[in-house]
Design a protein around this motif. Sequence first.
Motif, PDB file in Angstrom:
ATOM      1  N   GLN A  15      74.604  52.424  20.048  1.00 40.78           N
ATOM      2  CA  GLN A  15      75.192  51.665  18.904  1.00 40.78           C
ATOM      3  C   GLN A  15      74.308  51.847  17.800  1.00 40.78           C
ATOM      4  OE1 GLN A  15      74.672  49.557  21.919  1.00 40.78           O
ATOM      5  NE2 GLN A  15      76.729  50.393  22.650  1.00 40.78           N
ATOM      6  N   ASN A  16      73.478  52.978  17.518  1.00 40.47           N
ATOM      7  CA  ASN A  16      72.921  53.413  16.274  1.00 40.47           C
ATOM      8  C   ASN A  16      71.811  52.542  16.099  1.00 40.47           C
ATOM      9  OD1 ASN A  16      74.254  55.654  15.656  1.00 40.47           O
ATOM     10  ND2 ASN A  16      75.744  54.686  14.178  1.00 40.47           N
ATOM     11  N   THR A  17      71.361  51.536  17.032  1.00 40.24           N
ATOM     12  CA  THR A  17      70.106  50.574  16.868  1.00 40.24           C
ATOM     13  C   THR A  17      69.059  51.078  17.742  1.00 40.24           C
ATOM     14  OG1 THR A  17      71.617  48.657  16.796  1.00 40.24           O
ATOM     15  CG2 THR A  17      69.578  48.277  17.382  1.00 40.24           C
ATOM     16  N   SER A  18      67.790  51.438  16.990  1.00 43.23           N
ATOM     17  CA  SER A  18      66.651  51.984  17.659  1.00 43.23           C
ATOM     18  C   SER A  18      67.125  53.070  18.832  1.00 43.23           C
ATOM     19  CB  SER A  18      66.141  50.951  18.501  1.00 43.23           C
ATOM     20  OG  SER A  18      65.732  49.709  17.403  1.00 43.23           O
ATOM     21  N   ASP A  61      59.895  50.951  17.008  1.00 43.35           N
ATOM     22  CA  ASP A  61      60.952  51.225  15.950  1.00 43.35           C
ATOM     23  C   ASP A  61      60.683  50.975  14.406  1.00 43.35           C
ATOM     24  OD1 ASP A  61      63.151  51.743  14.167  1.00 43.35           O
ATOM     25  OD2 ASP A  61      64.366  50.728  15.504  1.00 43.35           O
ATOM     26  N   ARG A  64      61.711  48.080  11.979  1.00 49.09           N
ATOM     27  CA  ARG A  64      61.316  46.523  12.240  1.00 49.09           C
ATOM     28  C   ARG A  64      59.985  46.460  12.022  1.00 49.09           C
ATOM     29  NH1 ARG A  64      62.349  45.079  18.316  1.00 49.09           N
ATOM     30  NH2 ARG A  64      62.018  43.157  17.434  1.00 49.09           N
TER      31      ARG A  64
END
Length: 110
Positions: A15-18, A61, A64
């Motif tokens: 989901q395009n997260t990290s 990441d 963050r």
Amino acid sequence: MFIALSDHNCQFYFQNTSVLENHHWRSCIALLQQSGVFNHFDKKTWEQVEWQLRSLILATDITRQQEFLSRFKKYLDDPNFDFKNNFEQRHFMLQIALKCADICNPCRDW
């Protein structure tokens, strides 16, 4: 970020997260499971190891970074900071150590 911008199919898994970090931790878990190195662990212990590895790898990441720096500063300013006797704080220090190693890697003289 590169994977998401390049329309790589991995972005859809995470989901395009990290995206890259998620790929790294899942690959790590798959390799550990295939190797059988932790087969002697009971289910609860294995789940704890898996959670810690996930948390450590996802901490790398760079998006963050500010979150971790703010939290790190807060801990350093806290006179009750005791990572030796506090699991959460000790785990956070492991995340910081891994972030430092991850960030310095591109700085190496090749």
